[in-house]
Design a protein around this motif. Structure first.
Motif, PDB file in Angstrom:
ATOM      1  N   TYR A 124       0.712  -1.370  -0.239  1.00 36.74           N
ATOM      2  CA  TYR A 124       0.020  -0.126  -0.216  1.00 36.74           C
ATOM      3  C   TYR A 124       0.729   1.408  -0.017  1.00 36.74           C
ATOM      4  CZ  TYR A 124      -4.142  -2.163   0.928  1.00 36.74           C
ATOM      5  OH  TYR A 124      -5.619  -3.457   0.879  1.00 36.74           O
ATOM      6  N   ARG A 125       1.685   1.011  -0.099  1.00 35.92           N
ATOM      7  CA  ARG A 125       3.346   2.606   0.003  1.00 35.92           C
ATOM      8  C   ARG A 125       3.672   2.676   1.376  1.00 35.92           C
ATOM      9  NH1 ARG A 125       4.019  -0.004  -4.539  1.00 35.92           N
ATOM     10  NH2 ARG A 125       3.467   0.989  -6.653  1.00 35.92           N
ATOM     11  N   GLN A 144       1.276   9.928   5.015  1.00 37.37           N
ATOM     12  CA  GLN A 144       1.162   8.348   5.770  1.00 37.37           C
ATOM     13  C   GLN A 144      -0.361   8.863   6.127  1.00 37.37           C
ATOM     14  OE1 GLN A 144       4.393   9.364   8.532  1.00 37.37           O
ATOM     15  NE2 GLN A 144       5.464   7.596   7.443  1.00 37.37           N
ATOM     16  N   VAL A 147      -2.512   6.562   3.293  1.00 40.77           N
ATOM     17  CA  VAL A 147      -1.886   5.228   3.234  1.00 40.77           C
ATOM     18  C   VAL A 147      -2.598   4.326   4.141  1.00 40.77           C
ATOM     19  CG1 VAL A 147       0.385   3.606   2.958  1.00 40.77           C
ATOM     20  CG2 VAL A 147       0.184   5.244   1.211  1.00 40.77           C
TER      21      VAL A 147
END
Length: 190
Positions: A124-125, A144, A147
């Motif tokens: 999901y990076r 963040q 994500v």
């Protein structure tokens, strides 16, 4: 409780036995033996919980006192050290640590190992280093949050509220500094 002058309507099954409930030497009601047994069981469990709580509090106090003696700390600081440990033991409601707990919950929901969860988050990076930083309590960026929103299944706004919120202790401290109550401060910040 509203008091009326109307008589109470009580129904009794004449084929059942009833036990009086007495509080402060006064009869306050009646119940069946099964209900009385459940009441007694609940009260006994509650009493046992209080005893266990007292025992654990004494044990924590002894451990903190021993720790302060071994490290050369001031034994008068036992209460402060106990409060710090108790605060750290509670699941945080706000801040990076709260999001770290959400990540642990998500890992348990998925029933995957640490290594598999790192791979999942990375897909999901969210890099392994970023995940480690969150677990270490470092600040979480808005990027963040996007994500994390996908990983945790929560909205970005929900996670922002969790990240930016105040714990009860922080709110009380801030309220004391500002000379107001925590409740007034909470209302003001809404």
């Amino acid at each position: 409780m509203k008091q009326t002058n109307q008589p109470l309507h009580l129904e009794f099954d004449t084929d059942r036995a009833y036990i009086p409930i007495i509080y402060d030497e006064r009869e306050v009601g009646f119940c069946t033996p099964e209900i009385a047994a459940r009441i007694v069981e609940t009260l006994n469990e509650d009493e046992q919980l209080h005893e266990d709580n007292e025992t654990l509090t004494k044990a924590l106090q002894m451990v903190c006192r021993d720790l302060l003696k071994k490290t050369g700390g001031n034994p008068a600081n036992v209460t402060r050290l106990m409060e710090r440990y108790l605060e750290n033991a509670k699941r945080p409601e706000f801040g990076t640590r709260a999001i770290a707990f959400l990540l642990r919950d998500r890992q348990q929901e998925l029933d995957v190992s640490d290594k598999e969860f790192v791979f999942f988050c990375n897909s999901y990076r969210l890099s392994p280093q970023e995940l480690r930083d969150i677990y270490r309590g470092k600040d979480i960026t808005d990027n963040q949050l996007k994500v994390l929103s996908r990983i945790l299944g929560k909205s970005v706004d929900e996670l922002r509220d969790i990240r930016d919120g105040f714990s009860n202790k922080e709110m009380n401290t801030l309220a004391r500094i500002l000379g107001t109550s925590a409740q007034e401060l909470t209302e003001l910040l809404k």
